[in-house]
Write a protein that holds these residues in place. Structure first.
Motif, short mmCIF file in Angstrom:
data_model
loop_
_atom_site.label_atom_id
_atom_site.label_comp_id
_atom_site.label_asym_id
_atom_site.label_seq_id
_atom_site.Cartn_x
_atom_site.Cartn_y
_atom_site.Cartn_z
N TYR A 280 0.79 -1.27 0.02
CA TYR A 280 -0.04 0.17 0.02
C TYR A 280 0.74 1.26 0.14
O TYR A 280 1.65 1.32 0.81
CB TYR A 280 -0.87 -0.17 1.25
N HIS A 281 0.79 2.01 -1.22
CA HIS A 281 1.66 3.24 -1.42
C HIS A 281 1.01 4.62 -1.04
O HIS A 281 -0.03 4.62 -1.45
CB HIS A 281 2.19 3.26 -2.86
N ILE A 282 1.57 5.22 -0.06
CA ILE A 282 0.88 6.62 0.37
C ILE A 282 1.66 7.62 -0.54
O ILE A 282 3.18 7.80 -0.29
CB ILE A 282 0.78 6.85 1.79
N VAL A 283 1.19 8.26 -1.35
CA VAL A 283 1.87 9.33 -2.41
C VAL A 283 1.39 10.56 -1.92
O VAL A 283 0.39 11.16 -2.06
CB VAL A 283 1.24 8.93 -3.76
N THR A 284 2.46 11.27 -1.82
CA THR A 284 2.39 12.96 -1.23
C THR A 284 3.67 13.67 -1.40
O THR A 284 4.68 13.00 -1.19
CB THR A 284 1.77 13.10 0.00
N PRO A 285 3.95 14.72 -2.45
CA PRO A 285 4.98 15.31 -2.61
C PRO A 285 5.59 16.05 -1.07
O PRO A 285 6.73 16.53 -1.32
CB PRO A 285 4.50 16.28 -3.51
N VAL A 286 4.84 16.06 -0.07
CA VAL A 286 5.21 16.72 1.07
C VAL A 286 6.01 15.91 1.72
O VAL A 286 5.49 14.94 2.48
CB VAL A 286 4.01 17.20 1.82
N THR A 287 7.35 16.10 2.08
CA THR A 287 8.11 15.45 2.75
C THR A 287 7.75 15.23 4.43
O THR A 287 7.58 14.08 4.70
CB THR A 287 9.78 15.93 2.75
N SER A 288 7.23 16.18 4.84
CA SER A 288 6.79 16.08 6.36
C SER A 288 5.66 14.99 6.21
O SER A 288 5.58 14.36 7.29
CB SER A 288 6.49 17.35 7.11
N GLN A 289 4.56 15.05 5.33
CA GLN A 289 3.67 14.34 5.43
C GLN A 289 4.07 12.77 5.11
O GLN A 289 3.54 11.90 5.76
CB GLN A 289 2.66 14.71 4.23
N ARG A 290 4.82 12.47 4.25
CA ARG A 290 5.63 11.04 4.14
C ARG A 290 6.26 10.71 5.22
O ARG A 290 5.96 9.41 5.70
CB ARG A 290 6.42 11.10 2.91
N GLU A 291 7.06 11.53 6.29
CA GLU A 291 7.28 10.98 7.42
C GLU A 291 6.18 10.72 8.29
O GLU A 291 6.36 9.72 9.19
CB GLU A 291 8.32 12.37 8.03
N LYS A 292 5.30 11.40 8.33
CA LYS A 292 4.11 11.05 9.08
C LYS A 292 3.49 9.98 8.85
O LYS A 292 3.12 9.32 9.74
CB LYS A 292 3.09 12.52 9.35
N ALA A 293 3.41 9.76 7.62
CA ALA A 293 2.74 8.44 7.17
C ALA A 293 3.62 7.29 7.60
O ALA A 293 3.14 6.28 8.16
CB ALA A 293 2.60 8.45 5.57
N ALA A 294 4.95 7.38 7.57
CA ALA A 294 5.86 6.33 7.93
C ALA A 294 5.56 5.94 9.26
O ALA A 294 5.81 4.95 9.79
CB ALA A 294 6.98 6.57 7.19
N HIS A 295 5.63 7.29 10.21
CA HIS A 295 5.38 7.16 11.44
C HIS A 295 3.91 6.26 12.03
O HIS A 295 4.13 5.46 12.96
CB HIS A 295 5.55 8.39 12.37
N ILE A 296 2.97 6.66 11.49
CA ILE A 296 1.53 6.15 11.77
C ILE A 296 1.80 4.58 11.29
O ILE A 296 1.36 3.73 12.09
CB ILE A 296 0.75 6.87 10.99
N ALA A 297 2.54 4.60 9.88
CA ALA A 297 2.59 2.87 9.53
C ALA A 297 3.56 2.18 10.72
O ALA A 297 3.29 0.78 10.75
CB ALA A 297 3.18 2.96 8.14
N SER A 298 4.36 2.73 11.01
CA SER A 298 5.32 2.06 12.06
C SER A 298 4.59 1.51 13.21
O SER A 298 4.77 0.50 13.85
CB SER A 298 6.89 2.78 12.24
N LEU A 299 3.73 2.59 13.70
CA LEU A 299 3.13 2.33 14.99
C LEU A 299 2.00 0.92 14.88
O LEU A 299 2.03 0.06 15.56
CB LEU A 299 2.21 3.55 15.36
#
Ligand code: 4FV
Length: 461
Positions: free
Chosen positions: A305-324
Motif C-alpha cells: 500500500y503506497h501513500i503518495v504525497t510530494p510533501v516530505t513531512s507528510q511522508r514522514e508522518k505516514a511512515a510514523h503512523i505505519a510503523s506504530l
C-alpha cells in the motif's frame, strides 16, 4: 448417421451440404441428409402451412397438422412404437426443434447429438410453430444463439455440420477432433503456416509479421507449453465466462503467473488531485485512510500500500503512523509473512511512501522487471478519457494471466487530476449505488473495489 430436415424451404438445405467435409461424408455414405416438406402434407388447394395467431399480434404461426404429418413421416419407421418384424424396437428418431427458446448448442451437446443414429431437425418459419406440435412431437428444443433468424434452416445446417465432423471417418485426421477434447473448455491457440515472414499492407503501411519463434524451434515441449499458455490467455481475456469454469491442471498452474492479488499494489494519491472547484491541490494525510486501507490491503492479500504525497513531512508522518501500526504484534505477524509467490514485493514493507505516482511506477518496474498495469479509480465515468474502462471482471480477466504487477490508484479530495497522471492505462468503472448521491469515502470505495476484485463470493465459502 441420418439427418431428416423438416422444412418448407428445402432448397436452402441441399446446396449448403454439397461441398467440403460434409459433402465428402455424404458422398462416402457416412451421413445421409433428406428433407421433408410440410407443404406435401397439406390437403387444401393453396397448400397452406401457416395461419394467424390466436390472441392476435403480428406475423403468422405454422399450423399444426401439416407439420405433425411431416415430422411423423420424417421420423419414418423409427418412432418409439415402431419395431422390426422380430419385435426388437428400432432406434427412435430424435426430434429437435430449432428455436431461440431452446437449450444453447454447445460442443458437449453436439457430442451427445452425434451419438444418435437419426436426427429429425424441425425448422420453423414465420413467428414460430403451434405450441402443441412441441408438446406432441418434439423431444428437444435447441438454439444456436441468442438472435432471431428468419427460419430454423440455418440452425439445422449448423447442427448437421457440427455433428457430421464428429462421426468417425468424416474428419481426415483422427487427431483433429482429439485435440479439441484435449483443450476442452478453452479457446484454441493461434495457428500459423508458411511463409515465416509475411510482408503485407496494413492501412497503407508496409508491415512484416513473423511466426512466433517457438513454433519453428522444433522443441515439442516448448511448443505445447506455448500453445497451452496462449489458449489460457485468450480464454481469460475473450471469454471470462469459460475461463471461470475451467479448472486449471497442475501443468497449467505452472504456466500461469503468481495470483494477481499478490502482485497488486494500492496507491493512495494526495497529489495531483482536484479540489471542489476543480483546482489542482495537495490533500493532507488522514489517519483513518492509512489504517483502514492498510487493513484492506492485508485482508485481500495485496503486495503493498503506497501513500503518495510530494510533501516530505507528510511522508514522514505516514511512515510514523505505519510503523506504530506495524508494531502491533498481530499486524506484525501477518505483515511479515513471506510472499506466497515468487514476487519480491511481499518481502518489502506493506505500507510504503512515495513523492509521486510516477515514482511508484518506477519502483514496481524495477522490482518486477516489467511495468505495472496502472488502473485508476474514479467516481466519475468521464475521467481518464484515454483509458479503456473496465468492470472488475474484465480487469481480472485481462490482468490475471499477464505477469505484470498491477497498481490500483485511489484519489483523495475531489478525485485524481486525470490529465496529470499519464501512466494510467485503465479505468475501473465507478461504484454505483441505488441512489444518485455518489460520495463514498476513499476507504469505503477501496474496500468495495478490492472485494469485487479479490473477495471470495459468499456462495464459494
Ligand atoms: C433459431 C436460433 C431461430 C425463429 C423463428 C425460427 C427461428 C422461426 N433457431 N437457434 N436462434 N429460429 O432464430 O435456432 O420460427
Amino acid at each position: 448417421m441420418k439427418f431428416s430436415v423438416v422444412t418448407i424451404l428445402p432448397e436452402l438445405i441441399e446446396p449448403a451440404l454439397a461441398a467440403g467435409v460434409v459433402g465428402r461424408a455424404r458422398d462416402a455414405g457416412v451421413i445421409t441428409v433428406e428433407t421433408v416438406n410440410p407443404r406435401d402434407f397439406t390437403s387444401d388447394r393453396h397448400r397452406t402451412v401457416d395461419d394467424t395467431p390466436y390472441g392476435g399480434g403480428p406475423g403468422m404461426v405454422m399450423k399444426p397438422e401439416p407439420l405433425l404429418a411431416a415430422i411423423a413421416s420424417a421420423s419414418g419407421g423409427s418412432t418409439p412404437e415402431a419395431s422390426a418384424a422380430d419385435g426388437t424396437p428400432t432406434p427412435r428418431a430424435h426430434r429437435v426443434l430449432l428455436t431461440p427458446a431452446g437449450r444453447p448448442l454447445t460442443q458437449a451437446r453436439v457430442r451427445e447429438l452425434a451419438q444418435r443414429p437419426h436426427l429429425v431437425l424441425v425448422c420453423g418459419r414465420y413467428e414460430g410453430i403451434d405450441e402443441r406440435v412441441i408438446e406432441l412431437a418434439i423431444d428437444e428444443e435447441v438454439s444456436i444463439g441468442d438472435y432471431v433468424l428468419s427460419g430454423g434452416e440455418l440452425g439445422a445446417l449448423v447442427v448437421i455440420d457440427a455433428c457430421a465432423r464428429l462421426v468417425p471417418v468424416v474428419l481426415g485426421e483422427a487427431t483433429s477432433a482429439d485435440d479439441e477434447s484435449h483443450s476442452a473448455g478453452l479457446l484454441e491457440y493461434p495457428h500459423y503456416t508458411r511463409p515465416p515472414k509475411l510482408v503485407a499492407d496494413r492501412d497503407g503501411e508496409k508491415v512484416e509479421l513473423e511466426v512466433p519463434a517457438v513454433l519453428a524451434s522444433g522443441n515439442h515441449a516448448a511448443i505445447a507449453a506455448w500453445r497451452r499458455a496462449q489458449s489460457l490467455q485468450r480464454t481469460a481475456t475473450r471469454r471470462p465466462d469459460l475461463y471461470a469454469r475451467h479448472r486449471l491442471t497442475d501443468a497449467e498452474k505452472k504456466l500461469a503467473p503468481p495470483p494477481l492479488h499478490a502482485r497488486t499494489h494500492l496507491a493512495l494519491v494526495h497529489h495531483p488531485v482536484f479540489d471542489r472547484t476543480g483546482k489542482i491541490v495537495t490533500t493532507s494525510l488522514t489517519n483513518f485512510d492509512i489504517h483502514d486501507l492498510a487493513r484492506s490491503t492485508m485482508t485481500y492479500g495485496l503486495a503493498a500500500y503506497h501513500i503518495v504525497t510530494p510533501v516530505t513531512s507528510q511522508r514522514e508522518k505516514a511512515a510514523h503512523i505505519a510503523s506504530l501500526w506495524l508494531e502491533d504484534p498481530d499486524t506484525k505477524a501477518a505483515a511479515r509473512k513471506p510472499p506466497k509467490s515468487g514476487s519480491r514485493a511481499g518481502a518489502l514493507a506493506l505500507i510504503r511512501t512515495a513523492d509521486a505516482i510516477e515514482t511508484v511506477v518506477a519502483e514496481l518496474t524495477a522490482e518486477y522487471g516489467t511495468a505495472p498495469l496502472v488502473v485508476a479509480t474514479s467516481a466519475r465515468s468521464d475521467s481518464f478519457p484515454g483509458a479503456p474502462r473496465r468492470s472488475p471482471t474484465e480487469l481480472l480477466a485481462e490482468a490475471s494471466l499477464d505477469p505484470a504487477p498491477m497498481l490500483l490508484v485511489l484519489g483523495t479530495g475531489w478525485g485524481l487530476a486525470d490529465h496529470l497522471i499519464p501512466s494510467v492505462s485503465r479505468l475501473l468503472a465507478p461504484i454505483e449505488g441505488a441512489s444518485d448521491w455518489n460520495h463514498l469515502s476513499v476507504r469505503s470505495a477501496g474496500a468495495i473495489l478490492l472485494d469485487r476484485l479479490f473477495g471470495r463470493p459468499p456462495e464459494e465459502r
